[in-house]
Design an enzyme around this catalytic site. Structure first.
Site, PDB file in Angstrom:
ATOM      1  N   LYS A 197       0.831  -1.154  -0.092  1.00 47.27           N
ATOM      2  CA  LYS A 197      -0.144   0.013  -0.070  1.00 47.27           C
ATOM      3  C   LYS A 197       0.790   1.333   0.072  1.00 47.27           C
ATOM      4  CE  LYS A 197      -1.736   2.744   2.897  1.00 47.27           C
ATOM      5  NZ  LYS A 197      -1.949   4.008   2.116  1.00 47.27           N
TER       6      LYS A 197
ATOM      7  N   GLY B  74       7.350   4.766   8.020  1.00 49.44           N
ATOM      8  CA  GLY B  74       6.579   5.935   8.372  1.00 49.44           C
ATOM      9  C   GLY B  74       6.587   6.505   9.799  1.00 49.44           C
ATOM     10  N   SER B  75       5.473   7.271  10.178  1.00 52.15           N
ATOM     11  CA  SER B  75       5.500   7.893  11.444  1.00 52.15           C
ATOM     12  C   SER B  75       5.730   7.068  12.652  1.00 52.15           C
ATOM     13  CB  SER B  75       4.526   8.675  11.709  1.00 52.15           C
ATOM     14  OG  SER B  75       3.388   7.989  11.906  1.00 52.15           O
ATOM     15  N   THR B  76       6.192   7.436  13.680  1.00 51.78           N
ATOM     16  CA  THR B  76       6.524   6.718  14.844  1.00 51.78           C
ATOM     17  C   THR B  76       5.051   6.393  15.648  1.00 51.78           C
ATOM     18  OG1 THR B  76       8.704   7.700  15.509  1.00 51.78           O
ATOM     19  CG2 THR B  76       7.166   6.652  17.307  1.00 51.78           C
TER      20      THR B  76
ATOM     21  N   GLY C  82       3.577   3.650  13.615  1.00 53.62           N
ATOM     22  CA  GLY C  82       4.188   2.502  13.914  1.00 53.62           C
ATOM     23  C   GLY C  82       3.885   1.845  15.501  1.00 53.62           C
TER      24      GLY C  82
ATOM     25  N   GLU D 239      10.345   0.975  10.278  1.00 54.00           N
ATOM     26  CA  GLU D 239      11.569   1.799  10.215  1.00 54.00           C
ATOM     27  C   GLU D 239      10.645   3.557  10.318  1.00 54.00           C
ATOM     28  OE1 GLU D 239      13.156   4.982   8.771  1.00 54.00           O
ATOM     29  OE2 GLU D 239      12.788   4.350   6.896  1.00 54.00           O
TER      30      GLU D 239
ATOM     31  N   CYS E 127      13.564  10.883   6.774  1.00 54.26           N
ATOM     32  CA  CYS E 127      13.397  10.248   8.268  1.00 54.26           C
ATOM     33  C   CYS E 127      14.976  10.342   8.884  1.00 54.26           C
ATOM     34  CB  CYS E 127      13.105   8.651   8.511  1.00 54.26           C
ATOM     35  SG  CYS E 127      13.872   7.518   7.042  1.00 54.26           S
TER      36      CYS E 127
ATOM     37  N   GLU F  72      10.427  15.619  15.559  1.00 56.62           N
ATOM     38  CA  GLU F  72      10.473  15.598  14.225  1.00 56.62           C
ATOM     39  C   GLU F  72       9.829  16.319  13.420  1.00 56.62           C
ATOM     40  OE1 GLU F  72      11.487  11.847  11.031  1.00 56.62           O
ATOM     41  OE2 GLU F  72       9.760  11.868  12.103  1.00 56.62           O
TER      42      GLU F  72
END
Length: 494
Positions: free
Chosen positions: A199, A251-253, A256, A273, A307, A404
């Site tokens: 995706k 992607g974003s934490t 995640g 990641e 990132c 971030e």
């Protein structure tokens, strides 16, 4: 003796750059044949979403609609996973030499269509064509070539004498490097004998759909690669599907964490990641001109939407002023504007949502007392743009030093001793990347060994190679992509 030297003047540098301005050198959009609408790629064919839902993908540089794209629902995800499961048996049974042939074909087709794909990536993402053409596309092809070489050598990867593929891999990729992140995930998965449902990000779906056409062009068996487009709900349905054996997410934490909760308690393998707040450390003995170029590429490459960006600059106090003066002079020469112009250095921010996030954090930096400086540049009237920005007088408590930003914003901090540099660099919930600038090899090794970061660059930054593993610690995720290590996530081994 009287010092008659004139202090650096960024405005004068900007004026000089205008005096010797580059003529426009736009890349032609005609090399990309965009259809009005695109469907999902399931079992080797394009199809409409079962519910008929669609969404629009925009050009960040102009806000024009590029195409309508099918929005996959749970029924579509089910069909894609079912197709991948049906293809898994025959695909995994192929000898590694046969799987390698398909990967080699894909790599060659990517090279043949690299100009088309680079323009497409720039249109959909907003990054400068120079970066799409000279960085992204060569690395995309290189990853497929590299893992094609591994397909018949898996027993020599150090993962046991007879490593076996896991099954169906669900892969969710971000919008900052759409095609490169696709390559990082699909290439090792296929080499190991798995099948894939991928995706892409909602704002950058087009290059993944063009890749689906490349799979057909390369003769890849139906169902081995499936592409489902949509928003976060589509990704959530894919990750939660009970017939998925492996989940890979970049992607974003925050997302995640949600994925980790979804996968917890199942036998699905997971690699994440996630975000980063990389420290770029400049010691007083560093080659400063070289370091300034590394600082610029570390944070302003891809508009800082990386990132592993070096978004925190740690400069030894004795050279702080010299580095900042040189950095401002260099930033005054950056060309911000049309991403399709081959002379452009800084392109468009990917979306209105991301621009709002960058703007909010930059305003917070000013409100908390940091000093803001932005490169003197004229931003286009349409699209999503943010001038390259540097914050000085930043403390570790400032949000711009902790969170971030994912944009062209650099926070500058100082240090006196190597121990203080390491302590400040590690003072972050993230642990993805770091850079070290010094002439002393012993200092590089000593500092690198103390940094809690998955990737440490020495006298360079943002350099990638398919043979080298990439990944982080702490809130930057776990698992590695790239190199021999990238195969481990897709294989069962003793």
């Amino acid at each position: 003796m009287t010092d008659n030297t004139t202090p650096p003047n960024p405005s004068a540098s900007a004026a000089a750059s205008q005096l010797f301005a580059y003529a426009p050198a736009p890349e032609s959009r005609a090399v990309v044949d965009l259809a009005p609408s695109y469907g999902l790629f399931v079992d080797g064919e394009f199809r409409e979403a079962a519910g008929g839902k669609v969404f629009k993908t925009l050009s960040p540089a102009t806000e024009e609609v590029l195409a309508e794209v099918a929005h996959a629902g749970e029924e579509d995800v089910e069909a894609a996973v079912r197709a991948a499961r049906a293809a898994f048996g025959p695909w995994s049974a192929l000898p590694g030499t046969e799987r390698a042939k398909y990967l080699f074909r894909i790599a060659r087709v990517i090279q043949e269509r690299s100009r088309e794909l680079a323009v497409l990536e720039t249109l959909d993402n907003g990054k400068p064509i120079r970066e799409s053409r000279d960085a992204d596309l060569p690395l995309v092809a290189a990853h497929f070539f590299y893992y094609a070489g591994w397909a018949d050598k898996l027993s020599y990867a150090g993962l046991g004498p007879d490593p076996r593929p896991l099954g169906v891999a669900a892969q969710v990729i971000p919008w900052n490097f759409p095609l490169l992140m696709l390559a990082w995930k699909i290439a090792p998965a296929l080499a190991a004998g798995n099948t894939v449902v991928l995706k892409p990000a909602e704002t950058t779906p087009l290059s993944a759909l063009f890749f689906a056409d490349i799979c057909r062009q390369a003769g890849l068996p139906k169902g081995v690669v499936n592409i489902v487009t949509g928003d976060g709900a589509t990704g959530a349905a894919l990750v939660a599907h009970p017939d998925v054996n492996k989940v890979a997410f970049t992607g974003s934490t925050a997302v995640g964490r949600q994925i980790a909760r979804t996968v917890a308690g199942t036998d699905k393998r997971l690699t994440l990641e996630l975000g980063g707040k990389g420290a770029n450390i400049v010691f007083e003995d560093a080659p400063l001109d070289q370091a300034v170029e590394g600082i610029v590429s570390g944070i302003f490459f891809n508009q800082g939407q990386v990132c592993c960006a070096g978004s925190r600059l740690l400069v030894q106090e004795s050279v702080h002023d010299e580095v900042l003066d040189a950095l401002k002079r260099r930033l005054a020469t950056l060309r911000v504007g049309d991403p399709l112009d081959k002379n452009t250095d800084v392109g468009a921010i990917n979306s209105a949502e991301q621009l709002a996030r960058i703007t909010e954090l930059a305003e917070a930096g000013e409100a908390e007392g940091a000093e803001r400086w932005s490169a003197p540049c004229e931003l286009p009237g349409e699209g999503y743009w943010f001038a390259p920005t540097v914050f000085t007088h930043v403390s570790q408590a400032h949000r711009i030093a902790r969170e971030e930003i994912f944009g062209p914003v650099l926070s500058v901090l100082t240090f006196r001793t190597p121990d203080e540099a390491v302590a400040k660099a590690n003072n972050t919930p993230y642990g993805l990347s770091a850079g070290i600038w010094t002439e002393k090899g012993s200092r590089i090794l000593q500092t690198a060994n103390q940094l809690r970061a998955g990737v440490v660059w020495a006298n360079t930054f943002n350099k990638f190679d398919p043979t080298s593993p990439f990944g982080g610690y702490k809130e930057s995720g776990y698992g590695r992509e790239g190199g021999r290590h990238g195969l481990e996530a897709y294989l069962e081994h003793a």
